[in-house]
Design a protein around this motif. Structure first.
Motif, PDB file in Angstrom:
ATOM      1  N   ILE A   1      -0.092  -2.368  16.008  1.00  0.00           N
ATOM      2  CA  ILE A   1       0.090  -0.988  16.938  1.00  0.00           C
ATOM      3  C   ILE A   1      -2.021  -0.793  16.205  1.00  0.00           C
ATOM      4  O   ILE A   1      -2.192  -0.572  14.450  1.00  0.00           O
ATOM      5  CB  ILE A   1       0.278   0.409  16.320  1.00  0.00           C
ATOM      6  N   PRO A   2      -2.758  -1.057  16.543  1.00  0.00           N
ATOM      7  CA  PRO A   2      -4.235  -0.255  15.988  1.00  0.00           C
ATOM      8  C   PRO A   2      -3.962   0.355  15.125  1.00  0.00           C
ATOM      9  O   PRO A   2      -3.441   1.799  15.057  1.00  0.00           O
ATOM     10  CB  PRO A   2      -4.753   0.064  17.309  1.00  0.00           C
ATOM     11  N   TYR A   3      -4.890   0.484  13.935  1.00  0.00           N
ATOM     12  CA  TYR A   3      -4.706   1.492  12.980  1.00  0.00           C
ATOM     13  C   TYR A   3      -5.619   2.168  12.604  1.00  0.00           C
ATOM     14  O   TYR A   3      -6.495   2.939  13.213  1.00  0.00           O
ATOM     15  CB  TYR A   3      -5.003   0.044  11.608  1.00  0.00           C
ATOM     16  N   TYR A   4      -4.448   3.123  12.238  1.00  0.00           N
ATOM     17  CA  TYR A   4      -5.129   5.059  11.790  1.00  0.00           C
ATOM     18  C   TYR A   4      -4.470   5.457  10.836  1.00  0.00           C
ATOM     19  O   TYR A   4      -3.069   5.023  10.513  1.00  0.00           O
ATOM     20  CB  TYR A   4      -4.786   6.110  13.199  1.00  0.00           C
ATOM     21  N   ILE A   5      -5.210   6.451  10.721  1.00  0.00           N
ATOM     22  CA  ILE A   5      -4.823   7.409   8.977  1.00  0.00           C
ATOM     23  C   ILE A   5      -5.225   8.870   9.751  1.00  0.00           C
ATOM     24  O   ILE A   5      -5.798   9.309   9.328  1.00  0.00           O
ATOM     25  CB  ILE A   5      -5.318   6.395   7.636  1.00  0.00           C
ATOM     26  N   GLY A   6      -3.906   9.635   9.793  1.00  0.00           N
ATOM     27  CA  GLY A   6      -3.541  10.621   9.705  1.00  0.00           C
ATOM     28  C   GLY A   6      -4.434  11.022  11.065  1.00  0.00           C
ATOM     29  O   GLY A   6      -4.673  10.644  12.112  1.00  0.00           O
ATOM     30  N   PRO A   7      -4.206  12.674  11.565  1.00  0.00           N
ATOM     31  CA  PRO A   7      -4.024  13.006  12.562  1.00  0.00           C
ATOM     32  C   PRO A   7      -5.288  12.520  13.709  1.00  0.00           C
ATOM     33  O   PRO A   7      -5.893  12.395  14.580  1.00  0.00           O
ATOM     34  CB  PRO A   7      -3.763  14.663  12.490  1.00  0.00           C
ATOM     35  N   TRP A   8      -6.791  12.479  12.565  1.00  0.00           N
ATOM     36  CA  TRP A   8      -8.206  12.988  13.784  1.00  0.00           C
ATOM     37  C   TRP A   8      -7.683  11.254  14.245  1.00  0.00           C
ATOM     38  O   TRP A   8      -8.446  11.118  15.273  1.00  0.00           O
ATOM     39  CB  TRP A   8      -9.309  13.280  12.756  1.00  0.00           C
ATOM     40  N   GLN A   9      -7.869   9.979  13.145  1.00  0.00           N
ATOM     41  CA  GLN A   9      -7.681   9.475  13.066  1.00  0.00           C
ATOM     42  C   GLN A   9      -6.977   8.383  14.598  1.00  0.00           C
ATOM     43  O   GLN A   9      -7.302   7.523  14.901  1.00  0.00           O
ATOM     44  CB  GLN A   9      -7.041   8.445  12.542  1.00  0.00           C
ATOM     45  N   TYR A  10      -5.841   9.441  14.685  1.00  0.00           N
ATOM     46  CA  TYR A  10      -4.868   9.207  15.518  1.00  0.00           C
ATOM     47  C   TYR A  10      -5.508   9.511  17.040  1.00  0.00           C
ATOM     48  O   TYR A  10      -5.391   8.258  18.126  1.00  0.00           O
ATOM     49  CB  TYR A  10      -4.161   9.585  15.401  1.00  0.00           C
ATOM     50  N   LEU A  11      -6.089  10.827  16.768  1.00  0.00           N
ATOM     51  CA  LEU A  11      -6.845  11.404  18.167  1.00  0.00           C
ATOM     52  C   LEU A  11      -7.866  10.203  18.623  1.00  0.00           C
ATOM     53  O   LEU A  11      -8.420   9.987  20.190  1.00  0.00           O
ATOM     54  CB  LEU A  11      -7.854  12.556  17.914  1.00  0.00           C
ATOM     55  N   ILE A  12      -8.917   9.660  18.188  1.00  0.00           N
ATOM     56  CA  ILE A  12      -9.979   8.554  18.613  1.00  0.00           C
ATOM     57  C   ILE A  12      -9.221   7.594  18.954  1.00  0.00           C
ATOM     58  O   ILE A  12      -9.690   7.257  19.733  1.00  0.00           O
ATOM     59  CB  ILE A  12     -10.688   8.554  16.407  1.00  0.00           C
ATOM     60  N   LYS A  13      -7.681   6.410  18.490  1.00  0.00           N
ATOM     61  CA  LYS A  13      -7.383   5.884  19.121  1.00  0.00           C
ATOM     62  C   LYS A  13      -6.710   6.093  19.818  1.00  0.00           C
ATOM     63  O   LYS A  13      -5.451   5.032  20.475  1.00  0.00           O
ATOM     64  CB  LYS A  13      -7.325   5.010  17.815  1.00  0.00           C
ATOM     65  N   ALA A  14      -6.005   7.227  20.190  1.00  0.00           N
ATOM     66  CA  ALA A  14      -4.915   8.222  21.304  1.00  0.00           C
ATOM     67  C   ALA A  14      -4.337   6.315  22.123  1.00  0.00           C
ATOM     68  O   ALA A  14      -3.317   6.188  22.103  1.00  0.00           O
ATOM     69  CB  ALA A  14      -4.892   9.073  21.792  1.00  0.00           C
ATOM     70  N   TRP A  15      -5.536   6.696  23.119  1.00  0.00           N
ATOM     71  CA  TRP A  15      -5.114   5.703  24.400  1.00  0.00           C
ATOM     72  C   TRP A  15      -4.939   4.843  24.034  1.00  0.00           C
ATOM     73  O   TRP A  15      -3.901   3.991  24.447  1.00  0.00           O
ATOM     74  CB  TRP A  15      -6.704   5.642  24.673  1.00  0.00           C
ATOM     75  N   ALA A  16      -5.646   3.767  22.784  1.00  0.00           N
ATOM     76  CA  ALA A  16      -5.386   2.019  22.600  1.00  0.00           C
ATOM     77  C   ALA A  16      -4.356   1.852  22.241  1.00  0.00           C
ATOM     78  O   ALA A  16      -3.257   1.072  22.116  1.00  0.00           O
ATOM     79  CB  ALA A  16      -6.162   1.644  21.910  1.00  0.00           C
ATOM     80  N   VAL A  17      -3.443   3.121  21.402  1.00  0.00           N
ATOM     81  CA  VAL A  17      -2.702   3.524  20.356  1.00  0.00           C
ATOM     82  C   VAL A  17      -1.189   3.154  21.408  1.00  0.00           C
ATOM     83  O   VAL A  17      -0.168   2.656  21.820  1.00  0.00           O
ATOM     84  CB  VAL A  17      -2.528   4.359  19.516  1.00  0.00           C
ATOM     85  N   GLN A  18      -1.302   4.039  22.493  1.00  0.00           N
ATOM     86  CA  GLN A  18      -0.504   5.119  22.933  1.00  0.00           C
ATOM     87  C   GLN A  18      -0.129   3.502  24.376  1.00  0.00           C
ATOM     88  O   GLN A  18       1.125   3.011  24.760  1.00  0.00           O
ATOM     89  CB  GLN A  18      -0.937   5.474  24.397  1.00  0.00           C
ATOM     90  N   GLN A  19      -1.254   2.784  24.862  1.00  0.00           N
ATOM     91  CA  GLN A  19      -1.366   1.279  25.345  1.00  0.00           C
ATOM     92  C   GLN A  19      -0.550   0.193  24.853  1.00  0.00           C
ATOM     93  O   GLN A  19       0.444  -0.742  24.995  1.00  0.00           O
ATOM     94  CB  GLN A  19      -2.714   0.776  25.922  1.00  0.00           C
ATOM     95  N   ALA A  20      -0.850   0.377  23.670  1.00  0.00           N
ATOM     96  CA  ALA A  20       0.077  -0.509  22.644  1.00  0.00           C
ATOM     97  C   ALA A  20       1.355  -0.869  22.602  1.00  0.00           C
ATOM     98  O   ALA A  20       2.383  -1.703  22.919  1.00  0.00           O
ATOM     99  CB  ALA A  20      -0.527  -0.813  21.669  1.00  0.00           C
ATOM    100  N   ALA A  21       2.191   1.029  22.251  1.00  0.00           N
ATOM    101  CA  ALA A  21       2.945   0.942  21.957  1.00  0.00           C
ATOM    102  C   ALA A  21       4.029   1.073  23.021  1.00  0.00           C
ATOM    103  O   ALA A  21       5.131   0.302  23.379  1.00  0.00           O
ATOM    104  CB  ALA A  21       3.126   2.559  21.605  1.00  0.00           C
ATOM    105  N   GLN A  22       3.436   0.845  24.107  1.00  0.00           N
ATOM    106  CA  GLN A  22       4.604   0.957  25.426  1.00  0.00           C
ATOM    107  C   GLN A  22       4.416   0.293  26.203  1.00  0.00           C
ATOM    108  O   GLN A  22       5.218  -0.815  26.540  1.00  0.00           O
ATOM    109  CB  GLN A  22       3.431   1.697  26.228  1.00  0.00           C
TER     110      GLN A  22
END
Length: 399
Positions: free
Chosen positions: A69-90
């Protein structure tokens, strides 16, 4: 059958494609699922690096793969990568896969709505309480109050809609996040025979400093190392001769070191960084006198159980699974510096009491041996597999 296990761990990937971890979730952890499932797919954050230190361990192995899954740390980094994270996770879950979500966390939250929409059964492993995770002092973020409001509600929904739930506590997490279907309480701690000492400790009056030890992440302040440093400073100010060993690393380490210096205990607070789990950490535990973990949030704290297996007296906080490990007299409210300092002074002042704590903790830790816990986990894994197989069969019949 393959089981997909999604969690919030952070791994690193070297150019040869190998995926590595330093603390927890190495291949030995995932082998437990292979007693029931044919394959395990681990869904977690992965960062590409040029190399890893020699003491890191492989995540994958025979029967175990990783879905990055695209790498992130903390809420802000997640928000920046949210779409990519969601697509990969699903994309990590196939139609014929069993699914276990280690909740709460953002990756599980990306997958779970898709499963509910399609009727695909899933199980949860509840390992932490987000209400405590986002308590004041636990993270430094302007969105912390919102996350403390939203995340527990999301976790309650995930548990209520799950076909099965395994909790790392016997009671604490179940009360806040009930599952209306099959559930079991079983720790995810791994304690092999080599983890235990053979006998309790004997304490007597010391001329050298008493050594406190803390083991926990510094990526966030969930484990409250800042609170512990403040409490040690109070103890030293009151004339107690102690030192503090801190094992762990993360973005707040520099800030914590500066805090110790500013409080005048820079020479007494010894930061060892991240150490390899196992023998290296056990050696430090064996040199210490008391283990202290004043966390803002916990499921069932693995580091404390390991310290108990080394017959260490322990002090914790009143959150999560701590009350299942320690009597109330060795717990303090989270974030209460004065109460923690008073408890440290109280324990150190009584060597006989420390010896009783040592014996009691060693005996309690024996409830968490791998042999005992794995038999309980197998009941959960088998149920998850059976439910998934029944759903697949029913779906095939309807076609």
């Amino acid at each position: 059958m393959k089981v997909v296990v999604a969690l919030e761990a952070r791994f690193e990937r070297t150019p040869d494609g190998a995926i590595w971890t330093l603390v927890g979730f190495a291949y030995s952890f995932w082998k437990r699922y292979l007693d029931v499932f044919d394959q395990v797919c681990v869904v977690a954050r992965v960062k590409d690096v040029s190399h890893v230190p020699s003491d890191w361990q492989r995540v994958e192995g025979e029967g175990v793969s990783c879905f990055p899954i695209p790498y992130y740390i903390g809420p802000w980094q997640y928000l920046i990568k949210a779409w990519a994270v969601q697509q990969a996770a699903q994309k990590s879950v196939g139609h014929r896969d069993a699914v276990i979500l280690r909740v709460g966390g953002m990756i599980a939250s990306c997958i779970q709505p898709m499963l509910v929409k399609t009727g695909h059964p899933y199980a949860v492993e509840v390992v932490a309480d987000p209400y405590d995770s986002f308590a004041p002092g636990s993270i430094k973020s302007p969105v912390r109050p919102f996350l403390r409001w939203y995340s527990p509600r999301r976790l309650r929904d995930q548990c209520l809609e799950a076909s099965a739930a395994a909790y790392v506590t016997q009671d604490a997490l179940q009360k806040r996040y009930p599952c209306q279907n099959f559930s079991i309480g079983v720790s995810d701690v791994e304690l092999g025979e080599e983890t235990f000492v053979s006998q309790p400790r004997y304490y007597q009056e010391k001329t050298a400093p008493f050594t406190l030890i803390f083991v926990g992440t510094m990526a966030q302040l969930y484990k409250a190392p800042d609170v512990l440093i403040n409490a040690v400073a109070v103890c030293v100010r009151d004339g107690l001769d102690i030192q503090l060993i801190l094992i762990g690393n993360g973005q707040y380490r520099g800030e914590l070191e500066a805090q110790a210096q500013a409080l005048g205990i820079g020479e007494r607070a010894i930061f060892l960084g991240q150490l390899q789990a196992g023998e290296v950490v056990r050696a430090q535990l064996d040199r210490a006198d008391i283990f202290v973990l004043p966390s803002h949030q916990e499921g069932l704290p693995r580091a404390m159980v390991e310290a108990m297996a080394r017959a260490l007296p322990c002090i914790g906080s009143t959150v999560g699974g701590f009350p299942e490990l320690l009597p109330a007299e060795y717990l303090v409210p989270p974030g209460d510096v004065e109460a923690l300092a008073a408890k440290i002074r109280e324990v150190i002042a009584n060597p006989d009491r420390m010896a009783r704590m040592s014996a009691r903790n060693l005996e309690k830790a024996k409830e968490y041996t791998e042999e005992v816990l794995q038999q309980q986990r197998l009941i959960f894994y088998r149920y998850v597999r059976e439910q998934t197989e029944a759903w697949i069969e029913k779906k095939n019949q309807s076609i």
